[in-house]
Design a protein around this motif. Structure first.
Motif, PDB file in Angstrom:
ATOM      1  N   CYS A  97       0.806  -1.176  -0.020  1.00  0.00           N
ATOM      2  CA  CYS A  97      -0.078  -0.222   0.160  1.00  0.00           C
ATOM      3  C   CYS A  97       0.879   1.266   0.080  1.00  0.00           C
ATOM      4  N   SER A 124      -8.455 -10.764   2.637  1.00  0.00           N
ATOM      5  CA  SER A 124      -9.436 -10.002   2.267  1.00  0.00           C
ATOM      6  C   SER A 124      -9.596  -8.812   3.402  1.00  0.00           C
ATOM      7  N   THR A 172      -6.500  -0.495   1.966  1.00  0.00           N
ATOM      8  CA  THR A 172      -6.736  -0.291   0.574  1.00  0.00           C
ATOM      9  C   THR A 172      -5.957   1.227   0.597  1.00  0.00           C
ATOM     10  N   PRO A 173      -5.566   1.508  -0.586  1.00  0.00           N
ATOM     11  CA  PRO A 173      -5.513   0.962  -1.706  1.00  0.00           C
ATOM     12  C   PRO A 173      -4.279   0.121  -2.002  1.00  0.00           C
ATOM     13  N   ILE A 174      -4.179  -0.947  -2.804  1.00  0.00           N
ATOM     14  CA  ILE A 174      -3.159  -1.692  -3.355  1.00  0.00           C
ATOM     15  C   ILE A 174      -2.459  -0.951  -4.465  1.00  0.00           C
ATOM     16  N   GLU A 200      -0.233   0.158  -7.437  1.00  0.00           N
ATOM     17  CA  GLU A 200      -0.287  -0.156  -8.761  1.00  0.00           C
ATOM     18  C   GLU A 200       0.738   0.733  -9.517  1.00  0.00           C
ATOM     19  N   ALA A 222      -1.225  -4.325  -9.059  1.00  0.00           N
ATOM     20  CA  ALA A 222      -1.810  -4.668  -7.672  1.00  0.00           C
ATOM     21  C   ALA A 222      -1.828  -6.335  -7.626  1.00  0.00           C
TER      22      ALA A 222
END
Length: 276
Positions: A213, A241, A245-247, A249, A255
């Motif tokens: 993150c 799960s 967030t966010p992951i 990218e 991601a």
């Protein structure tokens, strides 16, 4: 060279540093505390930071401590990562710090500089999150010692005029079994894709993650899933799960690729600690 000029101040005490900041801020100088200077130089060159007054805290005695006292390891915020690595008083921190940037940079990057940096990796904070360390902060309201897990929320929550002085860690955490892994996509010294640190305390597995993150983190909800009695695959699925967030990218990895790498790292850690 930086594209702006600034005044340089070197206080002799914590109080002098805090008072200097308040005075300079009131005069509109946009003061900045300075220990290693790597972020100021890096971001200043590309116009992402600016100051008219630098307050050098790197030689303040309280910021340079490195010793064990009353079952606590005290590490000053202006210790370089190289000094911490050479002393090896906290093996997990040594492992994580030894893989930050390259050898030359680690000789300049300080512990506090890494923890408080604007760059999102900030790997040096991971062992302290796992060890329930406490941080000594000084500012206009005086000194305060607070648990790092209460004040590190995506970043160290410092008020205006405050700076990190020391990190205190109980020695019982320092001797715990640990794993530190850094994964890069392309080369040994490139930016990390994911860094993960893990401690095992009795039957409890703790993990903290950087690079997944835009901030380093430790999640107790994720740990609860990893420490359940379910099959390993189910534990990891449930843990993933519960990620914040966010992951990220970016050019280092998508991601989905980051999640793939993390899944495998968690599996390796569970296996290594015999929790399968």
């Amino acid at each position: 060279m930086l594209p702006f000029d600034f005044n340089y101040f070197k206080p002799a005490t914590l109080k002098e540093a805090v008072d200097l900041y308040r005075d300079l801020d009131q005069r509109g100088k946009k003061p900045m505390f300075f220990s290693g200077g790597t972020e100021l130089i890096t971001l200043g060159r590309i116009a992402l930071t600016y100051t008219e007054a630098v307050i050098d805290i790197k030689d303040l005695p309280e910021c340079k401590v490195m010793h064990v006292s009353n079952d606590q390891l005290l590490l000053g915020s202006t210790l370089t990562l190289t000094k911490i690595e050479e002393a090896n008083l906290f093996p997990l921190l040594t492992k994580i710090a030894s893989e930050v940037a390259d050898h030359t940079a680690r000789g300049k990057i300080t512990l506090g500089g890494n923890i408080c940096a604007r760059i999102f990796y900030r790997e040096a904070v991971l062992p302290f999150l796992l060890a329930d360390s406490k941080v000594l902060i000084v500012g206009p309201e005086g000194k305060k010692m607070v648990p790092i897990n209460e004040v590190f929320k995506e970043q160290l929550q410092l008020k205006k005029g405050e700076f990190l002085v020391q990190v205190a860690t109980e020695t019982r955490f320092i001797g715990a079994p640990f794993i530190g892994i850094k994964r890069r996509q392309q080369w040994d010294t490139g930016y990390p894709l994911i860094t993960i640190a893990a401690l095992k305390l009795g039957r409890e597995l703790r993990v903290a993650i950087s690079g997944l993150c835009p901030f380093p983190f430790r999640s107790k909800e994720l740990e609860a899933s990893l420490n359940s009695d379910k099959p390993v695959v189910s534990r990891i699925d449930e843990a993933l799960s519960k990620l914040p967030t966010p992951i990220l990218e970016d050019v280092e990895g998508s991601a989905n690729y980051r999640l793939f790498v993390l899944r495998n790292l968690l599996s390796d850690i569970i296996s290594a600690f015999g929790k399968s």
